[in-house]
Design an enzyme around this catalytic site. Structure first.
Site, PDB file in Angstrom:
ATOM      1  N   CYS A 127     -18.341  30.847  12.489  1.00 48.98           N
ATOM      2  CA  CYS A 127     -18.170  29.539  13.122  1.00 48.98           C
ATOM      3  C   CYS A 127     -18.401  28.364  12.180  1.00 48.98           C
ATOM      4  O   CYS A 127     -18.134  27.226  12.545  1.00 48.98           O
ATOM      5  CB  CYS A 127     -19.122  29.420  14.318  1.00 48.98           C
ATOM      6  SG  CYS A 127     -20.873  29.467  13.859  1.00 48.98           S
ATOM      7  N   GLN A 128     -18.898  28.619  10.974  1.00 51.06           N
ATOM      8  CA  GLN A 128     -19.288  27.506  10.105  1.00 51.06           C
ATOM      9  C   GLN A 128     -18.172  26.478   9.856  1.00 51.06           C
ATOM     10  O   GLN A 128     -18.438  25.277   9.824  1.00 51.06           O
ATOM     11  CB  GLN A 128     -19.807  28.029   8.759  1.00 51.06           C
ATOM     12  CG  GLN A 128     -21.163  28.693   8.836  1.00 51.06           C
ATOM     13  CD  GLN A 128     -21.067  30.161   9.227  1.00 51.06           C
ATOM     14  OE1 GLN A 128     -19.989  30.653   9.571  1.00 51.06           O
ATOM     15  NE2 GLN A 128     -22.176  30.874   9.167  1.00 51.06           N
TER      16      GLN A 128
END
Length: 375
Positions: free
Chosen positions: A102-103
């Site tokens: 998700c970064q």
């Protein structure tokens, strides 16, 4: 928001029967499986997870030590259709699940990541695998910001283009029994008919609190480790940070401190907009969102509500709704705090995974008995 109207009505109906066993065995593969939070949640709901896939070797031990599924260390870019077929075997209902890193889409990236970041491609690889293997069911969990990206729009369109019914919405994990305020984007898709996430199992007013989750764990001082549980260990604190946490109020911020304890960076105009660091959690509310650095007092509001320390690795895992017995490292092997903290912080909360699993089971049980299951 969900993509279809009347979802709340259908979710409420499905929630009433979600405890029934599924009409058919669901066999799943968990992409980007991490330490196994989603897999355990699906298994708890009654879904048979055959395999978890992740490129991170640190995931293998916790995934296999706590779950029935096998672990495959491999990049999803290299996973073939035949490998998925072998994992599914002769299952009548198949599920492809996953949470791409998700970064790139997180608010923490502050706009520094764009489509040139190779991690954006992982969601498209997920789409490729769906297109090749055509599982009956699909789920994906990620940060809310992803819903506003073109790559997510393309992903949804690709699913709909090959016959999937798709719903997605942003949910607060606290509404599903996780003792943590954690907003996540949840997508569900089915080739069998319309589908939605079940209604909240612990809605606002019934959220599980920090007190309920961790109050009974043995007390620790900063830098101390519980003799019976090596994961219940607290990071060391400098003399200055020890003074700071002693004057910190549960639910408060560094703005409550005497002037001499405030960091120079927070005295600047740019630093005054970051109040959610160096704080204690409150006992009687859910915890803040766990990050990969939750074990550090200065990394967020991760101070213990009462004891003068940051929360332990075990406490962080429990707040992610892992059971107290969940193993993250082999017995006798030194605990690598940053590695295990990353695995815990990146995990799909187990209780959210369980809600996703129950949604699929309710979906199957709501189908007309005469409805054909496509091959």
């Amino acid at each position: 928001m969900a993509r279809r109207s009347n979802s709340a009505k259908r979710a409420s109906k499905s929630d009433k029967i979600s405890k029934k066993p599924p009409n058919f065995e669901i066999r799943a593969v968990d992409l980007f499986c991490g330490a196994g939070g989603l897999t355990l949640g699906l298994e708890n709901a009654g879904i048979n997870v055959a395999m978890g896939i992740d490129i991170d070797p640190a995931c293998e031990y916790p995934f296999e030590a706590n779950n029935k599924a096998k672990f495959l260390k491999k990049s999803v870019e290299d996973v073939s259709e035949s490998e998925l077929a072998d994992a599914y075997g002769d299952a009548k209902i198949t599920l492809l699940a996953g949470c791409a890193p998700c970064q790139p889409f997180s608010t923490y990236s502050k706009g520094k990541s764009d489509e040139s970041d190779e991690r954006w491609n992982l969601l498209l690889q997920f789409g490729r695998m769906v297109n090749e293997s055509r599982p009956h069911l699909v789920t994906m969990e990620n940060v809310p910001m992803l819903a506003h990206q073109k790559v997510f729009e393309k992903f949804v369109q690709s699913l709909e283009g090959i016959g999937y019914h798709v719903s997605h919405q942003v949910v607060n994990c606290a509404d599903y029994g996780v003792p943590q305020q954690r907003n996540r984007l949840v997508l569900l898709a089915s080739r069998l008919g319309p589908i939605d996430l079940i209604a909240p199992t612990s809605p606002s007013g019934k959220h599980k609190t920090v007190r309920k989750a961790i109050e009974k764990l043995p007390k620790l001082s900063a830098g101390e480790c519980d003799e019976k549980d090596p994961l219940h260990q607290a990071s060391e604190l400098s003399a200055l940070n020890l003074k700071r946490i002693r004057v910190s109020k549960p639910g408060g911020t560094w703005r409550d401190w005497p002037e001499e304890l405030v960091a120079e960076c927070h005295k600047k105009a740019s630093g005054k907009t970051y109040p959610s660091v160096y704080g204690r959690m409150g006992w009687d509310e859910p915890a803040p969102t766990m990050t990969t650095q939750f074990f550090g007092f200065g990394n967020g509001r991760f101070g213990h509500p009462e004891q003068d320390r940051a929360i332990s690795l075990r406490e962080g895992a429990i707040i992610q709704s892992f059971p107290k017995s969940y193993k993250f490292a082999p017995k006798g092997v030194p605990i690598r705090r940053k590695t295990i903290g990353r695995l815990i912080g990146n995990a799909v909360p187990v209780k959210l995974g369980e809600a996703i699993g129950k949604s699929f089971i309710s979906h199957l049980n709501n189908l007309d008995e005469a409805q054909a299951i496509p091959a």
